[in-house]
Structures are given as structure tokens and as C-alpha cells.
Motif scaffolding. Structure first.
Motif, short mmCIF file in Angstrom:
data_model
loop_
_atom_site.label_atom_id
_atom_site.label_comp_id
_atom_site.label_asym_id
_atom_site.label_seq_id
_atom_site.Cartn_x
_atom_site.Cartn_y
_atom_site.Cartn_z
N HIS A 187 20.81 54.76 -0.33
CA HIS A 187 21.58 54.41 -1.53
C HIS A 187 23.07 54.33 -1.24
O HIS A 187 23.84 53.84 -2.07
CB HIS A 187 21.33 55.45 -2.62
N SER A 189 24.54 53.37 2.14
CA SER A 189 24.73 52.88 3.50
C SER A 189 25.07 51.40 3.48
O SER A 189 24.71 50.68 2.54
CB SER A 189 23.46 53.11 4.34
N ASP A 190 25.76 50.96 4.53
CA ASP A 190 26.17 49.55 4.60
C ASP A 190 24.97 48.62 4.53
O ASP A 190 24.98 47.61 3.83
CB ASP A 190 26.95 49.30 5.90
N ALA A 192 20.75 48.98 4.02
CA ALA A 192 19.65 49.90 3.72
C ALA A 192 18.33 49.16 3.84
O ALA A 192 18.17 48.06 3.29
CB ALA A 192 19.82 50.47 2.31
N LEU A 274 18.85 46.36 1.11
CA LEU A 274 20.00 46.58 0.24
C LEU A 274 21.24 46.64 1.11
O LEU A 274 21.18 47.06 2.28
CB LEU A 274 19.86 47.87 -0.57
N VAL A 275 22.39 46.26 0.57
CA VAL A 275 23.63 46.30 1.35
C VAL A 275 24.78 46.79 0.48
O VAL A 275 24.70 46.80 -0.75
CB VAL A 275 24.00 44.91 1.93
N GLY A 277 26.56 49.81 0.42
CA GLY A 277 26.83 51.19 0.07
C GLY A 277 27.74 51.87 1.08
O GLY A 277 27.84 51.45 2.22
N SER A 289 24.42 51.01 -2.74
CA SER A 289 23.86 49.80 -2.16
C SER A 289 23.28 48.90 -3.26
O SER A 289 22.85 49.38 -4.30
CB SER A 289 22.74 50.15 -1.16
N GLY A 328 30.29 46.29 2.07
CA GLY A 328 30.42 46.20 0.62
C GLY A 328 31.77 45.68 0.18
O GLY A 328 31.88 44.90 -0.78
#
Length: 379
Positions: A187, A189-190, A192, A274-275, A277, A289, A328
Motif C-alpha cells: 500500500h 511502495s513505488d 506494488a 499498483l504504483v 506509494g 499506491s 508517484g
């Protein structure tokens, strides 16, 4: 005699509980604790801390798998005994750090590590891809939607060039979680990588009363999707549960309480990306993220679709972002529409943030300030 917080070991009559961490500090760390003057990165994976006293501490960071053999741990201990007076430490991102107090010892340590070929890769500092933190996966966990060690190994093999160098605009932290319980730090991290279930639990009515406490299975659901019910098994009516599929978010909490409600499915399970975060408070506030790829299939043993998607994001970011800009921050600067376009990711309705309580959860950093514009949402 009462407990004395100033002297916690006095009068101790049992060995239960952890020993004080101060006993594990290398002498140079213990002597300069809280008195460091500055630090710098001398090379990828090699850090230097200088104390106010002039003492130097050289740290060599080595990437390590999360699941290791006894032989590997013994080899780490042998290296620590040989070069570091027996001291070493493990970081939260599955790295191993060796610390010495002189440049000569550091040079000898680095040479020894390099002679061990790829077993002890040095890196993971500065503007690089850090070691991937991940969860248990198929080897141990009971609710995974994908494996952990397999795709992490495949992704890190593909991005290994970025671990031992500092050629990216800023650090890229990659995290992996096998399901929505998010034991890994996906949740924030650059990039995920998240295992996702897409089908509700299957209920084995013939077993459920024998292996489950039904009230626990019902109470385990955070969305109230599990309700008591009755079913007919071999001509007899038995107490069981039913699942409201429209409310289920496929987290697997019910299966944790009730092994007669398995969630794993070879067609429905897969991976989401996901990206954006980050935990850092530098330059901008911490960020959660955001979902960009809702589903990729499980394709062991090398997960090519996941590997390709992650590499595309990293290489596009490396080419387009400004120095010191995290993923982000880069996406917000160019606009998320451009992010999807540049990374060649098709935008779907799954990426629309429609969380109703988002206004109440924006306070995610010390940089948040209440203003008149927020009054309507915070009162």
C-alpha cells in the motif's frame, strides 16, 4: 521488589523475552549512537557513517532471498566472524548488512563478497531498485492468490541490473503481497504486486459444521457478506453459511476462521499492479499506491506478463522522470492520464477511485493542514 525501568535487568529471574538490542550493536555503532555527524553512499551498496568523534562505520549491504537455507545463514555468519567481529544485521527489505570500522576492512569484505559470485550481490542503496519485500505465498500461507517467491525471483532477475547500480532518478521500492490482507508493504511502495482473488469462497456444506465455529466465520467478514444459513446434506438439514457475492471483497478472512470455505481458484486468481506509494516525507507527503493493472494471470514458473509490466513501468519512469522524483511524484507531475499513455497500460473502470470515505482518510502525513475547503468533509 518492583520493576525499575532505569535498570530493567536487575533482579530478573527468567530468560523469557528478547535480550536488549544494545547487546547486539557493533562497538562502533554503540560508541557513536545518537552522535553521527554525516553519512554518504560511497558506491552502490556501500555506505559510510562518520561520527562526531571522527569514528567511521562502513556498511556493506547484500541482497538476500526471504526464504533461505541453514547453509546460507551459516555462510553469512562465517563472513561476519571473519570480517565484522561476528556482527551483522538483517533489514526489513530482506537485505543483510555487514558493518566494519575501517576502509581496509571494508575493501577486504567487499572483495570476499565479490569472490562468492552471485550469492552475495552488493547493492540496494540510493537511486536503485531495492530488494523486494514479500509475503509467504504458496509455500506457507493459506489464503494466497499467487505465489510470492516465484514471481519475486522472476521480477528481480529481470531488474537485477538496477539493484547494483544507482542510475534511476530515485529509489524504487517494490513490494509483493499474495492477497488483499497485504502482509507486504504494497500500500506504500513505488510498485506494488498484489495477488487478487476474483471469486467468492466455495462452501463445503458437508464439512463446515465439523471443522468450523460458524459464528467466527460470520464475524470474520469485514463487510458482513457471510450470513448464517441452512443446507441439505445426504437428506439431512445442517447449519451452514451463505456468501453474498456482491458484498464479498475476496479477502479470505472467512477461510482463516473456517477451512471449509476455500477461496483459491486457478482461473479467478491472479496478480494486480499498483504504483505510486511511498512512506518518505521528503519532497512530498507519503502516498498510497494506486491500482493501474487490475489483473494479470498466474503463469508460473516465470510469470512473464508480470515481469514485462513491471519492467515497462520502471524503464518509462527511468527515461521520463526528473532527478530525485519518485514514481508517484512523477505520475502526479505529468498527470495520471499521461502515465497510462507512456506506460502503454489500458485504463479501465477498475482504476477509478470511488472509495466513499476517501475524504476522511486524506490525513496521511504531517504535511496535511486543515483548511476551510476541508471543513465540509471533516466535521
Amino acid at each position: 521488589m518492583g520493576y525499575d525501568p532505569q535498570n530493567p535487568m536487575e533482579g530478573r529471574i527468567t530468560d523469557l523475552g528478547p535480550r536488549s538490542y544494545t547487546e547486539m550493536l557493533p562497538p562502533v555503532i554503540a560508541a557513536n549512537k545518537g552522535k553521527w555527524d554525516y553519512h554518504e553512499i560511497l558506491a552502490p551498496g556501500i555506505l559510510l557513517h562518520v561520527g562526531e568523534s571522527g569514528d567511521e562505520c562502513y556498511t556493506v549491504r547484500v541482497g538476500s532471498p526471504r526464504l533461505v537455507s541453514i547453509e546460507y545463514v551459516r555462510e553469512l555468519c562465517d563472513i561476519a566472524d571473519k570480517h565484522c567481529e561476528g556482527y551483522l544485521r538483517f533489514t526489513t527489505r530482506n537485505n543483510v548488512e555487514f558493518m566494519v570500522d575501517s576502509k581496509e576492512k571494508c575493501d577486504a569484505l567487499v572483495e570476499d563478497l565479490k569472490n562468492r559470485e552471485t550469492k552475495m550481490p552488493i547493492g540496494g542503496t540510493g537511486a536503485c531498485v531495492t530488494n523486494i519485500v514479500h509475503t509467504q505465498g504458496w509455500v506457507h500461507c493459506h489464503t494466497p492468490a499467487t505465489d510470492a517467491s516465484g514471481p519475486v525471483k522472476a521480477v528481480m532477475d529481470d531488474l537485477f541490473e538496477y539493484f547494483g547500480s544507482m542510475t534511476l532518478p530515485a529509489q524504487v521500492r517494490i513490494a509483493f503481497a499474495c492477497c488483499l490482507n497485504i502482509c507486504g508493504a504494497v500500500h506504500a511502495s513505488d510498485i506494488a504486486i498484489l495477488g487478487v482473488h476474483r471469486k467468492p469462497p466455495m462452501i463445503d456444506h458437508s464439512r463446515i459444521t465439523g471443522v468450523c465455529e460458524l459464528p467466527l466465520a460470520i464475524a470474520a467478514c469485514p463487510l458482513g457478506a457471510v450470513k448464517p444459513a441452512k443446507a441439505e446434506v445426504n437428506g439431512e438439514e445442517v447449519k451452514t453459511v451463505k456468501v453474498n457475492a456482491d458484498r464479498c471483497m475476496f479477502c479470505g478472512n472467512c477461510y482463516t476462521m473456517c477451512p471449509a470455505m476455500p477461496l483459491a481458484d486457478p482461473e479467478g486468481d491472479g496478480i494486480a499492479i499498483l504504483v505510486g506509494g511511498k512512506v518518505s516525507n521528503a519532497k512530498s507527503a507519503p502516498k498510497f499506491s494506486k491500482l493501474v493493472i487490475p489483473f494479470l494471470p498466474n503463469t508460473p514458473p516465470r510469470w512473464p506478463e508480470t515481469v514485462e509490466a513491471v519492467r515497462k513501468i520502471v524503464e518509462t519512469y527511468a527515461k521520463d522522470a526528473k532527478k530525485y522524483e519518485r514514481i508517484g511524484e512523477w505520475a502526479e507531475r505529468i498527470g495520471w492520464e499521461k502515465f497510462f499513455e507512456k506506460c502503454e497500460i489500458p485504463f479501465t473502470d477498475k482504476s477509478i477511485d470511488d472509495y466513499r470515505l476517501a475524504y476522511d482518510t486524506w490525513r496521511t502525513s504531517t504535511q496535511f493542514k486543515y483548511t476551510n475547503a476541508t471543513d465540509a468533509y471533516t466535521k
